[in-house]
Design an enzyme around this catalytic site. Structure first.
Site, mmCIF file in Angstrom:
data_model
loop_
_atom_site.group_PDB
_atom_site.id
_atom_site.type_symbol
_atom_site.label_atom_id
_atom_site.label_comp_id
_atom_site.label_asym_id
_atom_site.label_seq_id
_atom_site.Cartn_x
_atom_site.Cartn_y
_atom_site.Cartn_z
ATOM 1 C CB CYS A 136 6.880 -6.479 7.939
ATOM 2 S SG CYS A 136 7.534 -6.583 9.611
ATOM 3 C CB CYS A 187 -5.969 -10.049 7.236
ATOM 4 S SG CYS A 187 -5.141 -8.849 8.298
ATOM 5 C CE LYS A 208 8.875 -10.332 2.669
ATOM 6 N NZ LYS A 208 9.076 -8.917 3.025
ATOM 7 C CG HIS A 223 -2.137 -7.622 3.955
ATOM 8 N ND1 HIS A 223 -3.256 -8.150 3.326
ATOM 9 C CD2 HIS A 223 -2.314 -7.869 5.283
ATOM 10 C CE1 HIS A 223 -4.060 -8.667 4.239
ATOM 11 N NE2 HIS A 223 -3.525 -8.506 5.430
#
Lengths: 485, 391
Positions: free
Chosen positions: B206, B87, B334, B338
């Site tokens: 998530c 990431c 959020k 992502h």
């Protein structure tokens, strides 16, 4: 003296109530339960459990062979006994072989183990019988077939508790139950012919020949473990051979079902309570012929069995720690009768072999620089405060520990029948930290600090082969459920 | 840190990102082109002025090698490299570009990041059955962070509500951001009641799967005044990456309540930037809120509050858009989702625009130092960047 020095058993956690099967198909109900292996179990993984139980208190380096008996070995080509031997962390210079394709494979393996030791070719052989026969739904077999494993450690040393006296085997070419390669289910011709001309005739005649040859009065036999595909079959053999009804042991058909090759072993293990020195025992296996085995509790055998019993889960502990499946559908999903694609991951037979020490044998390493016991077998220390390279020694890790942290993973939903999958970070007794999925549990019961033990399971079928590894589970034992002396 | 370090040696002169979200209209090439064209326009240069480029992409299924970037923007013959570091891939693409400029090898470099996740049709991050060891268990991404959540609940007494406040704050910020994937506020009840993904993390704990790209044009502070943002270019004060293990669940000493990689990267970045008290000196931070628990742990690892106290600080408004240290004023992962490789660059673009006073969503008042933080894998890779104004 040659005979049995130890025993071990395994009964899966889950049971199906026969009334659940009856309700599912609107059939007449018959009483009792049967044991059913979880979706991640097979006859091989159950055999590992029975083997672990059997070898408690024995040095696994002293075992010279593993004979695995089953009609449901996971592979048609590739031996299961070699996988079992690795999971039990046995030596590599041993003999391993599978006895398959007949319901008497268990008793035959036991005989051959005794004879191998008699021939001076081995000192101790672990014989494990295990079956997970898949019954066709909505047939009588669905009520009957149960899943379990049982093991005997055959020894030629002074640790023998049950001595082999003699044995007789016969062969019969008769199509009884069968399953062709590629068939999903066991088939059998309807009618009584197999029972009368095959089972009763062969088994009774083998037992009679054995007793006559050894000049043993049938009435003196106090324990007889006869295979029986139904509840009453063993009693018929007792009657035909003159062995008293009281001596004929319960095959556990009502609680476990017909456990196939494991049945005779489990019957004897469950029937060993209050054994006395000198007691005469007959085992009778049937399947395409018969095996009759005469055994005797060895002098001092009662005390040896008592000693073994203390650390065995055997039949008593495992049968006391079971749970009825919540629904019939859940059981059907265990057997993958829904035809779902098995869970697969990218895998490699090379990796699985090279990493066998930590995948099957559950070895780790201890860093000789900082002393940290760790898993898997790193070449360099994982502790950021150490990181020393190439200063490790091999250690065998404990298969028990406590949960350090955990998660109920729902995200693999499409790949498993049941979610969440508890994934547990476990601190092992004596050192080493590991991540293990938990099985045979209620995910809501997982907690930090809970005790867990390892169990060998089928993890996935990537590469079109069975990828086995360890999971954890709540311990299948509790105080007060041991076998009586 | 070497003797020279990177402080004040890099100027950001162009920064842009795409709209993040379910970009069914665009493929990876479209997203990259959109971001890079935007960044060039922002810098006032033609793409041909770029001398070297890096692109952060995690997943292999959208293409390998530097051609991912060269083909994406149709700029051939230049040194271009695909960077993968979980990431933190986008942050690492930026680090590589910074090093090239700081070394004097090139004057104008491109750092970019992209990920096209939605086309994979996966529930959660794709590919988890494709990589890692053949047999050893590999938890899903939320499950990795849930291992930390369970432990924080146990050690600190944190609750689902404590986690939920992260989502509530970030959604409150993201609703104002035109380029965010999700632009609706949520309540604590919404978050707590959502279906479980990896117990105790539910759906609103998530971040989502998303598509997007981001790009930055960098040069030296000496050359920066001659470009479009000659008056308000931003400089790099620190740039740190720290890598620990892929499998922290085998690390006997690890307590799962703080992430070693973040702690190490933060220490290095603060040292380089000369930050001695981040609570006073950091004006705003875009941190890696892949999961609500992650943001709470990040705030502690970055030194924004004491160990175990992040929920309390959050509840007291410290991390709000108008609080002491605004954390994720953009709405964070959020609200943006992502797209793995894009995220690190997206944060850098965000903080650049904040420091220039032209943030798209909620502009923080008069910021001096902005921090970005990226965390990847099983707390494996952390990147911390500190941006500020020229000396």
């Amino acid at each position: 003296m040659i005979g049995i020095a130890s025993y071990g058993a395994y009964i899966p956690k889950f049971m199906v109530n026969r009334s659940q099967i009856a309700a599912a198909w609107d059939f007449p109900s018959i009483p009792g339960t049967k044991a059913v292996a979880n979706a991640d179990e097979d006859s091989l993984t159950m055999a590992v459990e029975a083997g672990l139980d059997c070898l408690k208190g024995f040095d696994e380096r002293s075992i010279d062979g593993v004979f695995f008996a089953s009609t449901t070995a996971p592979y048609l080509e590739k031996s299961s006994s070699s996988i079992i031997a690795a999971a039990l962390d046995l030596r590599k210079d041993i003999i391993t072989t599978d006895f398959t394709n007949s319901l008497k494979a268990g008793t035959t393996a036991l005989l051959v183990a005794c004879d191998t030791i008699a021939a001076g070719k081995a000192g101790k052989i672990l014989v494990i019988a295990s079956d997970m026969r898949n019954p066709e739904p909505a047939t009588m077999y669905e009520y009957a077939f149960g899943d379990a494993a049982a093991a005997f450690l055959v020894s030629g040393g002074d640790d023998v508790a049950i001595e082999l006296v003699d044995h007789v085997s016969t062969s019969e070419d008769l199509v009884g139950p069968w399953r062709r390669a590629g068939d999903s289910f066991v088939r059998q011709m309807s009618g009584k012919y197999d029972d009368v001309a095959g089972y009763a005739k062969n088994l009774a005649s083998a037992v009679k020949t054995l007793l006559a040859r050894t000049k043993v009065d049938p009435a003196s036999v106090t324990k007889a473990a006869f295979y029986g595909a139904d509840l009453r079959a063993p009693a018929r053999i007792g009657k035909a051979t003159g062995i008293t009804g009281k001596a004929v042991l319960d095959t556990l058909f009502m609680s476990l079902g017909d456990t196939g090759t494991a049945q005779v072993f489990m019957t004897l293990i469950a029937g060993l309570k209050r054994a006395k020195d000198g007691e005469v025992i007959v085992l009778g296996g049937y399947g395409d012929g018969a095996d009759a085995i005469l055994m005797k509790i060895a002098p001092g055998g009662k005390d040896k069995l008592k000693q073994v019993k203390r650390t065995r889960r055997g039949y008593m502990m495992y049968s006391a720690m079971t749970e009825i499946v919540s629904t019939y559908t859940k059981y059907i999903a265990f057997r993958n009768a829904l035809g779902k694609e098995p869970f697969k991951r990218k895998t490699s037979t090379v990796t699985v072999h090279r990493d066998g020490d930590f995948l099957s044998r559950m070895h780790g390493v201890r860093c000789k620089t900082c002393g940290t016991v760790q898993y898997p077998k790193w070449r360099s220390c994982i502790e950021p405060t150490c990181m020393a390279s190439s200063n490790m020694e091999d250690v065998k890790l404990a298969k028990r520990g406590k949960v350090f942290t955990y998660v109920g993973d729902h995200l693999e939903g499409g790949d498993y029948y049941e979610t969440p999958i508890p994934r547990c970070v476990v601190d092992l007794e004596g050192g080493g930290r590991i991540l293990l999925n938990m099985t045979d549990c209620n995910p809501a019961d997982v907690a930090i600090g809970m005790d867990v033990e390892m169990t060998f399971r089928k993890i996935h079928e990537g590469g079109e082969f069975f990828n086995y590894y360890w999971k954890c589970r709540p311990p299948r034992e509790r105080a007060g459920a041991q076998e009586e002396d | 840190m070497g003797q020279k370090g990177i402080k004040d040696k890099i100027a950001i002169i162009g920064a842009e990102y795409t709209k993040f979200g379910e970009r069914w209209d665009a493929n990876q090439e479209d997203l990259l082109l959109e971001a890079v064209t935007g960044a060039c326009k922002d810098a006032g240069i033609e793409k041909t002025a770029i001398e070297a480029g890096w692109v952060g992409v995690q997943y292999y299924f959208t293409g390998l090698s530097g051609a991912t970037l060269a083909d994406g923007i149709k700029l051939y013959g230049k040194p271009m490299t695909r960077v993968e570091n979980y990431c933190a891939s986008g942050s690492d693409s930026f680090r590589n570009a910074c090093y090239a400029v700081a070394a004097g090898a090139v004057d104008i470099a491109l750092a970019s990041g992209v990920e096209k996740l939605m086309d994979q049709g996966s529930r959660g991050l794709p590919g988890f059955n494709e990589f890692g060891h053949a047999v050893l268990p590999l938890p899903s991404a939320p499950a990795m962070f849930s291992l930390a959540a369970t432990r924080c609940f146990h050690v600190h007494g944190w609750t689902k509500e404590d986690l939920a406040r992260v989502a509530v704050k970030n959604h409150a910020n993201g609703q104002h951001h035109p380029k965010a994937h999700f632009r609706s506020p949520v309540t604590i009840e919404d978050v707590v009641r959502a279906p479980m993904i990896a117990d105790p993390l539910g759906r609103f704990d998530c971040c989502a799967m998303s598509d997007g790209a981001a790009a930055l044009i960098i040069t030296t502070p000496e050359l920066a005044p001659s470009y479009a943002h000659g008056d308000d270019y931003v400089v790099v004060k620190a740039n740190a990456i720290s890598v620990y293990t892929n499998t922290p669940w085998y690390l006997p000493s690890f307590d799962f309540t703080g992430f070693l990689s973040t702690q190490q990267a933060a220490a290095a970045a603060y040292r380089e930037a000369g930050v001695t008290d981040p609570r006073k000196e950091i004006s705003l931070a875009e941190v890696h809120d892949c999961f609500t628990i992650t943001e709470l742990v990040n705030c502690e690892d970055l030194g924004f509050c004491d160990r175990g106290k992040a929920p309390e600080a959050l509840k007291n408004g410290k991390f709000n858009w108008d609080g002491d240290i605004p954390v994720n004023p953009s709405g964070g992962l959020k609200c943006f989702g992502h797209p793995i490789g894009a995220t690190g660059c997206r944060m850098l673009v965000e903080v650049t625009k904040q420091l220039q006073g032209r943030a798209d969503g909620r502009q923080v008042k008069d910021p001096q130092l902005g921090l970005t933080h990226n965390l990847g894998g099983a707390f494996t890779v952390a990147a911390v960047n500190i941006l500020g104004k020229p000396r």
